[in-house]
Design an enzyme around this catalytic site. Structure first.
Site, PDB file in Angstrom:
ATOM      1  N   ASP A  51       1.232  -0.729   0.154  1.00  5.20           N
ATOM      2  CA  ASP A  51       0.050   0.105   0.116  1.00  5.20           C
ATOM      3  C   ASP A  51       1.192   0.988   0.068  1.00  5.20           C
ATOM      4  O   ASP A  51       2.676   0.870   0.636  1.00  5.20           O
ATOM      5  CB  ASP A  51      -0.825  -0.119   1.135  1.00  5.20           C
ATOM      6  CG  ASP A  51      -2.134  -0.824   1.463  1.00  5.20           C
ATOM      7  OD1 ASP A  51      -1.991  -1.281   0.388  1.00  5.20           O
ATOM      8  OD2 ASP A  51      -2.307  -1.532   2.446  1.00  5.20           O
ATOM      9  N   VAL A  52       0.012   2.110  -0.495  1.00  9.71           N
ATOM     10  CA  VAL A  52       1.262   3.488  -0.555  1.00  9.71           C
ATOM     11  C   VAL A  52       1.408   4.169   0.819  1.00  9.71           C
ATOM     12  O   VAL A  52       2.369   4.475   0.886  1.00  9.71           O
ATOM     13  CB  VAL A  52       0.172   4.939  -1.376  1.00  9.71           C
ATOM     14  CG1 VAL A  52       0.720   6.001  -0.689  1.00  9.71           C
ATOM     15  CG2 VAL A  52      -0.049   4.408  -2.439  1.00  9.71           C
TER      16      VAL A  52
END
Length: 308
Positions: free
Chosen positions: A137-138
């Site tokens: 995930d970012v």
């Protein structure tokens, strides 16, 4: 073609600044939110807002996302290399960097940063995802492997699919998990009413997480998680499901007050170790990623509280 996104804000982002709330709930950068507002491509309750406006649960947001551009593939950014040879490159992905370009994301990407360094990447798969065999995930930092050759791409994709790659994460969660060691087995799918979120749902894809408590603090626990499967947001969803949300993760129930006390602006979740069979040598390779500064500082604060 530009994508139109219509969402209703939830309780997890109520009373936040607009740019922070949209960044958290949609998964785009705050700088992109500001650009969308300036262009008139983001409206809240039918009006054009300011990025500093306060939002509330139930607010309706309309976003016209930009196209994924060639430029996003070339975005240079600092990207620590943990291991590299002719077939693979393993990086310590920073928080705020996406694995690859996607609609709505104009920030740095792992693919873009590697290309900017002159790194060779496999050409298999969609152009913006070349070499990417798994993602973080970012808002998650840590170890991530990218294929440099077609041999590596095919072998690693197969091994990730067949669950032969060992993925170890460390996460700081709210409260004390009992038992201190165990397995969470609960299917994960799209949230029934919020497209941008995942949830434990009947009929979802099988998901298995094994956890072990490493350290306990005042109101929080540091846990090690071994993912047997690799569903989107798996650890975040599973921890929320057992009522031990990840600290700093308001989208999945994290307490914003606790995060602020620890100086966190994202979820305390880090991929610490990846073990895979090297596609050419066929020998096991383990690569570890040190904690980022923000996560380490949060632990120091908690340990200092224990000493008081």
């Amino acid at each position: 073609m530009r994508e139109h996104l219509s969402i209703r804000l939830g309780n997890s982002v109520s009373q936040m600044r607009l740019d922070q709330a949209i960044a958290l709930q949609v998964g785009i950068s705050r700088s992109l939110v500001a650009k969308l507002i300036k262009r008139g491509d983001l409206k809240i309750n039918g009006r054009r807002p300011r990025k500093s406006d306060e939002v509330f649960a139930g607010d309706q947001v309309e976003i016209l996302l930009p196209d994924t551009s060639e430029k996003s593939l070339e975005t240079p950014a600092e990207l620590p290399i943990l291991y590299e040879d002719a077939d693979v490159v393993v990086v310590n992905k920073p928080v705020g960097m996406a694995a690859h370009a996607a609609p709505g994301w104009e920030g740095a990407t792992v693919v873009g940063a590697l290309l900017a360094k002159g790194c060779q990447i496999s050409t298999s798969g969609p152009k913006e995802r070349c070499g990417v065999v798994h993602r973080l995930d970012v808002g998650t930092s840590g170890v991530m492997v990218v294929a440099k050759t077609e041999l590596a791409f095919e072998a690693l994709k197969r091994d990730f699919h067949d669950r032969k790659v060992q993925k170890i994460y460390h996460s700081l969660v709210q409260g004390y998990i009992e038992p201190a060691e165990g397995t969470i087995e609960a299917p994960i799918g799209r949230h029934p009413s919020r497209d941008f979120r995942m949830a434990v749902v009947e009929g979802g894809k099988p998901a298995i997480s094994h956890y072990r408590t490493l350290e306990r603090f005042l109101g929080a626990s540091l846990v090690q998680v071994h993912l047997e499967t690799g569903r989107t947001h798996q650890i975040r969803v599973h921890m929320q499901a057992i009522q031990h949300c990840i600290v700093g993760d308001p989208i999945y129930g994290g307490n914003p007050v606790q995060a602020k006390q620890l100086g966190l602006e994202r979820q305390w979740l880090h991929a610490v170790s990846l073990t895979f069979t090297h596609p050419r040598t066929q020998k096991d390779l383990t690569v570890n990623a040190p904690l980022t500064k923000d996560l380490a500082v949060a632990l120091e604060i908690l340990r200092a509280q224990e000493d008081c």
